[in-house]
Design an enzyme around this catalytic site. Structure first.
Site: not given
Ligand code: XMP
Length: 510
Positions: A53, A80-81, A167, A169, A222-223, A225, A366
């Site tokens: 953060g 980190c934070y 980090h 990640e 239309g997508g 998802d 996505k």
């Protein structure tokens, strides 16, 4: 099924933590830092991760969690934070560092047990912090350091509490995933039991539980998802689902027909198609502000869905294909991140909404949705299509949206996509689209002066839409696109190429 909760303290990397954990085969969800401990308990997590953060733990108004999270009886990893918070709350000391450390560092391993098992000495890690832990809390051993950070890794195996200043990640930490794997598997004793298959089973059961015998309307955009959302809801409740595809007049060429075909012929799900282009255009007349456009479009969609719900009779649920980046970039629904823009299906929803929302993809990225679509049997070509924003071409027409300007943009966009496919670029790109600017410029065509509109080409690569790079298209491809647009699209006399990354720009122009 194992579940790891990530508490979000506002880092731009929080979502990456959840995603990396899922890549390792463990289900993970993000919660705001101030979620009450009783609520966290209810989730029954097997481990917690505290994100990074931007704030300092000792400053006024810093996001703090209750120290009760360390007594939940589950292993905790602070990043980190997160590690600073751990130190701050458990009796260590956090101080401002004499110089901010941002970028690469090399990790010296002081004890190669727990968190650092199998990690190479002097390996590259990514640092991004202004504070550091000066003194770890009692019972913690310092097991790693870098040149500028004496306390880079702390571990208290007895309490099952661990922390890293770097980090793990982000991709720049070479063995970051291995550090996370050590935490999850060796230290927290979890099993990799999450997969798309298990996700489907869990979500279908969840939808069944929350919807019961109710009826659901699913808004298609239309997508991919909204298609995947509908498929999940369909699996859960079958004919109590009605899909509605609204042609808002702001779709790309052929998009409406393509989706209706996919649903009817291949997926055998009933869809109601509604042509509402007049309504949308009327409401958008004279509107220039991007946020207003988004709100107006969101509102109009909801009105249409409400009218359909009324016809069907007591459909009280609305299913939406909201995915994680929509959530994080819209209203700060989960956690302290800033609002970037109101994705119409999140921040653009009107107040006093009569529907209850069903959003099974809210935690996914996505590419995870695409993997899910493949698992559900969706056509490969359909899955690979580029993302398309809910408000459609309205956010790619800067300035006023009129029929004439939509027609211009659609043609330019069709040519762009044709050429992108011809050059075999489509599948290498996250998105390729045209944007119409609200300015005119002078040109000369066949000895005549022209004063016409400007089209921007936007071609980007991205992994998840959160960051993006403009794509270095070969000049002969750019040249062909530009020549064709200027020659074939009436009203355009200039084509420019967008060479900005996200951040600082966004992918869409509005
Ligand atoms: P930005 O422009 O914020 O977009 O960098 C990130 C990704 O999200 C898509 N996008 C949207 N998708 N509803 C959606 O479903 C929206 O309102 C919306 N706005 C942007 C955008 O196309 C890009 O892939």
């Amino acid at each position: 099924m194992n579940k790891v909760l990530v508490l979000d303290f506002g880092s731009q990397y929080t979502q990456l933590i959840a995603r990396k954990v899922r890549e390792l085969g463990v289900y993970s969800e993000i919660f705001p830092f101030d979620t009450p401990v009783s609520r966290l308990k209810k989730e029954n997590p097997q481990a917690l991760i505290l994100s990074g953060g931007p704030r300092s733990v000792y400053e006024k108004g810093a996001p703090l969690a209750s120290d009760a999270i360390f007594r939940l009886g589950v292993p905790v990893l602070g990043i980190c934070y997160g590690v600073q918070l751990m130190a701050h709350l458990l009796g260590g000391k956090v101080v401002p560092s004499s110089h901010r450390e941002y970028g690469f560092a090399h990790l010296d391993i002081l004890a190669r047990g727990g968190l650092l098992k199998g990690i190479k000495d002097r390996g590259q890690v990514w640092m991004s912090h202004g504070d550091l832990v000066e003194k770890p809390p009692p019972q913690f051993a310092v097991t790693g350091r870098t040149a500028n950070t004496k306390v880079a890794v702390i571990e208290s195996p007895g309490q099952r509490l661990f922390g890293v200043q770097f980090h793990p990640e982000v991709i720049h930490t070479r063995q970051g995933k291995a550090v996370l794997a050590n935490f999850l598997f060796s230290l927290a004793g979890l099993k990799p039991d999450w997969s798309m298959k298990s996700f489907i089973e869990r979500k279908v059961a969840e939808i069944r539980r929350s919807v019961g015998r109710g009826k659901v309307i699913s808004g298609l955009s239309g997508g991919v998802d909204s298609l995947v959302t509908s498929l999940l809801v369909h699996r859960a409740i079958g004919k109590n689902l009605t899909c509605v595809f609204v042609d808002n007049g702001l779709l790309r060429k052929g998009q409406y027909e393509g989706l209706m075909e996919e649903f009817r012929r291949k997926l055998h799900i009933k869809v109601i198609g509604i042509d509402a282009s007049d309504l949308f255009l009327r409401r958008l007349a004279g509107v220039i502000s991007p946020e207003r456009k988004r709100k107006i479009i969101g509102r109009a969609f909801i009105e249409i869905f409400e009218a359909e719900a009324h016809k069907i009779g007591r459909a009280e649920f609305l299913a939406q294909g909201t995915i994680y980046p929509d959530v994080i970039e819209s209203a700060p629904v989960k956690g302290p991140s800033a609002t970037i823009k109101s994705h119409h299906n999140v921040g653009g929803l009107p107040k006093g909404l009569r529907f209850r929302l069903v959003e099974p993809l809210r935690e996914l990225f996505k590419d995870e949705v695409r993997a899910l679509a493949a698992e559900l049997g969706v056509d490969r070509e359909f899955i690979a299509q580029h993302p398309f924003p809910g408000p459609g071409l309205a956010v790619r027409i800067l300035g006023e949206v009129t029929l004439e300007r939509i027609a211009i943009l659609r043609e330019a966009d069709r040519i762009l996509l044709e050429e992108v496919r011809k050059a075999r670029l489509y599948h290498r790109l996250w998105q390729a689209f045209a944007v119409l600017l609200p300015v005119r410029s002078v040109g000369v065509m066949g000895d005549q002066r022209t004063y016409h509109q400007v089209v921007v080409l936007r071609l980007v690569q991205s992994v998840d839409g959160m960051t993006a790079n403009w794509f270095p298209v070969e000049s002969r491809v750019l040249s062909r696109i530009s020549t064709r647009i200027v020659n074939e699209v009436q009203g355009v006399n200039r084509v420019v190429y967008d060479i900005t990354t996200k951040p600082p720009a966004t992918i869409e122009w509005e």
